[in-house]
Design a protein around this motif. Structure first.
Motif, mmCIF file in Angstrom:
data_model
loop_
_atom_site.group_PDB
_atom_site.id
_atom_site.type_symbol
_atom_site.label_atom_id
_atom_site.label_comp_id
_atom_site.label_asym_id
_atom_site.label_seq_id
_atom_site.Cartn_x
_atom_site.Cartn_y
_atom_site.Cartn_z
ATOM 1 N N ASP A 195 0.860 -1.189 0.000
ATOM 2 C CA ASP A 195 0.000 0.000 0.000
ATOM 3 C C ASP A 195 0.892 1.232 0.000
ATOM 4 O O ASP A 195 1.741 1.392 0.889
ATOM 5 C CB ASP A 195 -0.889 0.027 1.247
ATOM 6 N N TYR A 196 0.683 2.089 -0.989
ATOM 7 C CA TYR A 196 1.551 3.266 -1.139
ATOM 8 C C TYR A 196 0.770 4.562 -0.975
ATOM 9 O O TYR A 196 -0.346 4.689 -1.498
ATOM 10 C CB TYR A 196 2.161 3.314 -2.550
ATOM 11 N N GLN A 197 1.411 5.509 -0.323
ATOM 12 C CA GLN A 197 0.904 6.876 -0.339
ATOM 13 C C GLN A 197 1.274 7.491 -1.683
ATOM 14 O O GLN A 197 2.413 7.363 -2.124
ATOM 15 C CB GLN A 197 1.572 7.684 0.798
ATOM 16 N N LEU A 198 0.298 8.129 -2.317
ATOM 17 C CA LEU A 198 0.555 8.773 -3.612
ATOM 18 C C LEU A 198 0.524 10.292 -3.449
ATOM 19 O O LEU A 198 -0.011 10.810 -2.458
ATOM 20 C CB LEU A 198 -0.502 8.343 -4.637
ATOM 21 N N HIS A 199 1.054 10.968 -4.457
ATOM 22 C CA HIS A 199 1.123 12.432 -4.434
ATOM 23 C C HIS A 199 0.730 12.956 -5.812
ATOM 24 O O HIS A 199 1.000 12.295 -6.823
ATOM 25 C CB HIS A 199 2.553 12.881 -4.122
ATOM 26 N N PRO A 200 0.158 14.150 -5.853
ATOM 27 C CA PRO A 200 -0.149 14.717 -7.170
ATOM 28 C C PRO A 200 1.139 14.960 -7.953
ATOM 29 O O PRO A 200 2.046 15.639 -7.463
ATOM 30 C CB PRO A 200 -0.834 16.059 -6.835
ATOM 31 N N VAL A 201 1.247 14.355 -9.106
ATOM 32 C CA VAL A 201 2.416 14.556 -9.989
ATOM 33 C C VAL A 201 1.886 14.620 -11.415
ATOM 34 O O VAL A 201 1.278 13.655 -11.891
ATOM 35 C CB VAL A 201 3.439 13.391 -9.873
ATOM 36 N N GLY A 202 2.090 15.751 -12.063
ATOM 37 C CA GLY A 202 1.641 15.873 -13.453
ATOM 38 C C GLY A 202 2.868 15.868 -14.340
ATOM 39 O O GLY A 202 3.699 14.968 -14.269
ATOM 40 N N GLN A 203 2.979 16.914 -15.170
ATOM 41 C CA GLN A 203 4.211 17.072 -15.943
ATOM 42 C C GLN A 203 5.335 17.437 -14.985
ATOM 43 O O GLN A 203 5.105 18.146 -13.990
ATOM 44 C CB GLN A 203 4.002 18.210 -16.939
ATOM 45 N N VAL A 204 6.517 16.978 -15.285
ATOM 46 C CA VAL A 204 7.680 17.382 -14.502
ATOM 47 C C VAL A 204 8.637 18.125 -15.446
ATOM 48 O O VAL A 204 8.522 18.010 -16.672
ATOM 49 C CB VAL A 204 8.406 16.173 -13.873
ATOM 50 N N PHE A 205 9.554 18.887 -14.884
ATOM 51 C CA PHE A 205 10.608 19.478 -15.705
ATOM 52 C C PHE A 205 11.811 18.553 -15.554
ATOM 53 O O PHE A 205 12.382 18.441 -14.467
ATOM 54 C CB PHE A 205 10.943 20.902 -15.231
ATOM 55 N N GLY A 206 12.137 17.851 -16.602
ATOM 56 C CA GLY A 206 13.183 16.846 -16.440
ATOM 57 C C GLY A 206 13.914 16.567 -17.733
ATOM 58 O O GLY A 206 13.760 17.268 -18.730
ATOM 59 N N GLY A 207 14.745 15.514 -17.686
ATOM 60 C CA GLY A 207 15.519 15.121 -18.850
ATOM 61 C C GLY A 207 16.987 15.070 -18.520
ATOM 62 O O GLY A 207 17.371 14.821 -17.368
ATOM 63 N N LEU A 208 17.816 15.333 -19.531
ATOM 64 C CA LEU A 208 19.258 15.246 -19.286
ATOM 65 C C LEU A 208 20.043 16.199 -20.170
ATOM 66 O O LEU A 208 19.557 16.665 -21.206
ATOM 67 C CB LEU A 208 19.745 13.807 -19.473
ATOM 68 N N THR A 209 21.258 16.474 -19.713
ATOM 69 C CA THR A 209 22.240 17.179 -20.539
ATOM 70 C C THR A 209 23.463 16.272 -20.644
ATOM 71 O O THR A 209 23.704 15.449 -19.758
ATOM 72 C CB THR A 209 22.673 18.509 -19.897
ATOM 73 N N MET A 210 24.217 16.429 -21.712
ATOM 74 C CA MET A 210 25.445 15.628 -21.880
ATOM 75 C C MET A 210 26.612 16.537 -22.241
ATOM 76 O O MET A 210 26.429 17.539 -22.940
ATOM 77 C CB MET A 210 25.286 14.626 -23.034
ATOM 78 N N TYR A 211 27.786 16.143 -21.762
ATOM 79 C CA TYR A 211 29.026 16.880 -22.029
ATOM 80 C C TYR A 211 30.096 15.858 -22.422
ATOM 81 O O TYR A 211 30.079 14.729 -21.914
ATOM 82 C CB TYR A 211 29.500 17.617 -20.773
ATOM 83 N N PRO A 212 31.063 16.262 -23.260
ATOM 84 C CA PRO A 212 32.149 15.319 -23.563
ATOM 85 C C PRO A 212 32.886 14.963 -22.279
ATOM 86 O O PRO A 212 32.995 15.797 -21.378
ATOM 87 C CB PRO A 212 33.085 16.127 -24.485
ATOM 88 N N VAL A 213 33.393 13.753 -22.180
ATOM 89 C CA VAL A 213 34.011 13.292 -20.935
ATOM 90 C C VAL A 213 35.268 14.104 -20.597
ATOM 91 O O VAL A 213 35.672 14.175 -19.441
ATOM 92 C CB VAL A 213 34.280 11.773 -20.989
#
Ligand SMILES: Cc1cc2nc3c(=O)[nH]c(=O)nc-3n(C[C@H](O)[C@H](O)[C@H](O)COP(=O)(O)OP(=O)(O)OC[C@H]3O[C@@H](n4cnc5c(N)ncnc54)[C@H](O)[C@@H]3O)c2cc1C
Length: 455
Positions: A195-213
């Motif tokens: 049994d889990y407590q849930l929370h309102p979650v719609g769109q999020v601001f997310g993703g990733l950035t990449m840089y050369p090593v």
């Protein structure tokens, strides 16, 4: 061994069964065990019947949810796998924001279900991971700095004990068991409902950035500044990986080692855009995929980097801090990665995770700044390959040891022995777990796990 189990309605898969070869396997292709039987349950009562049968016959028992644990404890040599992966029931109580979930669900499935109500709980970064083992060990995910670990959101569980009794564990019923289930892994019985407590979650601001090593040192120092200022809504991970041959990656970086900042801002989208702006302008990144997106899209964004069946060897620890010396070591060893499939993850912790009082659940090391996971992945099981990739991970792990807390996240442990299990909990929590184990599983029936031995 008899080929039937009284009352069992699911599928019994023995060595002669057409599905045996796939049924005996788990996510980590390095694990090559041959159970005498995979009891693929169709209901919770099947699990009880399979447990009674295996105990009667004297077979060792493994419990399987999503089969993702890298140690391979979801399968067992010469024993019975109680496979719960087909139990995928999900009920939502929208008013009380609760999810009642069966243990065969994956995070992709649970998220898809809860998002129909615009709700979510903290879940895994790869959508194919099972909710069961994940929750019982703690649960690191994109919503954790705002809403806590998955285990912190587990408000109750239904379970079958070693002697076949059906019990409920929550704040008011069997509170000792409820405490232990939130971090203590599969040591105490077969969980048939979370049994889990849930929370309102719609769109999020997310993703990733990449840089050369080649820019890794500067990116890590920037990451260190970012985490110091990060609000609870922002959960971030820094990863060393090989850039995929995808259209969003510039041609000169495809197939090359890169460092990525992956993140989720779970809050107001405009505020999220403002908070992550320094990441978008730093460098600037060679790849910028940060933007508003559905939560389920973020939850499966990294799936391609974690296919099932490859050879996996992980070494994990918690970092006490990110000093210049630690950064230099991470860059040096991550840059020596031996396989384009391998990765190194630095997961920023803190926020709501760190505000739960120590000892309130069986999850330890809540004060850690960061979880480090050195993830060696390669396709071929030859001895030379195994030696090369495991050595890279071990050498990295040894070099970084002076900068770690000495603790480790139990769900990232391989087969590393009792000392590491103790390190995952710390002395006080481990001693308390032993008491609960002794009460609910005195014969250590459930021992295919990061095992807590009864007294
Ligand atoms: C690709 C990948 C990505 C991952 N990402 C994350 C991440 O983002 N965050 C994170 O915290 N962890 C992550 N993990 C680690 C993950 O938490 C563990 O692998 C966890 O064990 C997965 O749960 P499962 O149900 O799939 O595992 P399984 O291998 O099926 O189960 C693991 C163990 O849990 C116990 N268990 C399982 N089901 C039950 C049950 N119903 N009742 C009682 N005991 C049970 C058993 O002891 C079993 O051996 C990841 C792992 C992988 C391979």
């Amino acid at each position: 061994m008899s080929k039937t189990i009284a009352g069992f309605q699911g599928t019994l898969i023995g060595p002669a069964h057409a599905e045996y070869e796939t049924a005996r396997r788990v996510w980590n292709g390095m694990i090559d065990r041959r159970p005498v039987l995979v009891a693929r349950c169709a209901s919770a009562s099947d699990a009880r019947a399979a447990l009674a049968f295996a105990r009667r016959e004297g077979w060792p028992i493994a419990i399987r949810g999503g089969a993702h644990n890298v140690a391979g404890n979801a399968t067992v040599e010469g024993g019975v796998v109680i496979d719960l992966s087909r139990l995928k029931g999900l009920q939502l109580d929208r008013e009380r924001r609760l999810a009642m979930a069966e243990p065969g669900l994956t995070w992709g499935e649970l998220d898809a279900g809860t998002q129909t109500a615009g709700l979510a709980t903290t879940g895994g970064l790869i959508s194919t991971t099972g909710i069961a083992g994940f929750t019982l060990g703690g649960g690191i995910g994109w919503l954790m700095r705002k809403h806590g670990l998955t285990a912190d959101n587990m408000v109750g569980a239904e379970m079958i004990t070693a002697d076949g009794e059906q019990v409920r564990a929550c704040e008011n019923e069997n509170p000792d068991l409820f405490w232990a289930l939130r971090g203590g892994g599969g040591n105490f019985g077969i969980v048939t409902r979370f049994d889990y407590q849930l929370h309102p979650v719609g769109q999020v601001f997310g993703g990733l950035t990449m840089y050369p090593v080649t820019r890794a040192g500067a990116v890590l120092r920037h990451f260190r500044e970012l985490i110091e200022a990060a609000p609870d809504e922002l959960t971030m991970m820094l990863a060393f990986l090989t850039a995929p041959p995808a259209p969003f990656v510039p041609a000169h970086l495809q197939g090359k080692p890169v460092v990525a900042i992956v993140l989720c801002y779970a809050g107001d989208l405009q505020e999220g855009e403002r908070v992550v702006r320094p990441i978008k302008t730093f460098g600037p990144p060679a790849v910028d995929l940060l933007g508003p997106m559905p939560y389920v899209a973020l939850q499966s964004m990294l799936d391609a980097g974690a296919p099932a069946g490859l050879q996996n060897y992980w070494k994990a620890s918690y970092l006490a801090g990110l000093s210049d010396a630690a950064i230099d070591l991470v860059v040096e060893h991550a840059s020596r990665m031996r396989s384009p499939l391998s990765q190194v993850h630095l997961q920023h912790m803190g926020g709501a995770v760190g505000r739960v009082a120590p000892g309130a659940t069986a999850v330890s090391h809540r004060d850690a700044l960061m979880a480090l996971n050195i993830v060696a992945i390669w396709p071929s099981p030859t001895e030379a390959e195994i030696e090369a990739h495991t050595r890279w991970a071990r050498e990295f792990d040894q070099a970084i040891a002076p900068h770690t807390t000495g603790g480790v996240y139990v769900n990232f442990l391989g087969n590393e022995g009792e000392e590491r299990v103790r390190a995952a909990y710390g002395q006080k929590t481990y001693a308390r777990l032993v008491e609960v184990k002794t009460k609910y599983d005195p014969d250590n029936v459930f021992r295919m796990n990061q095992n807590i031995r009864p007294r």
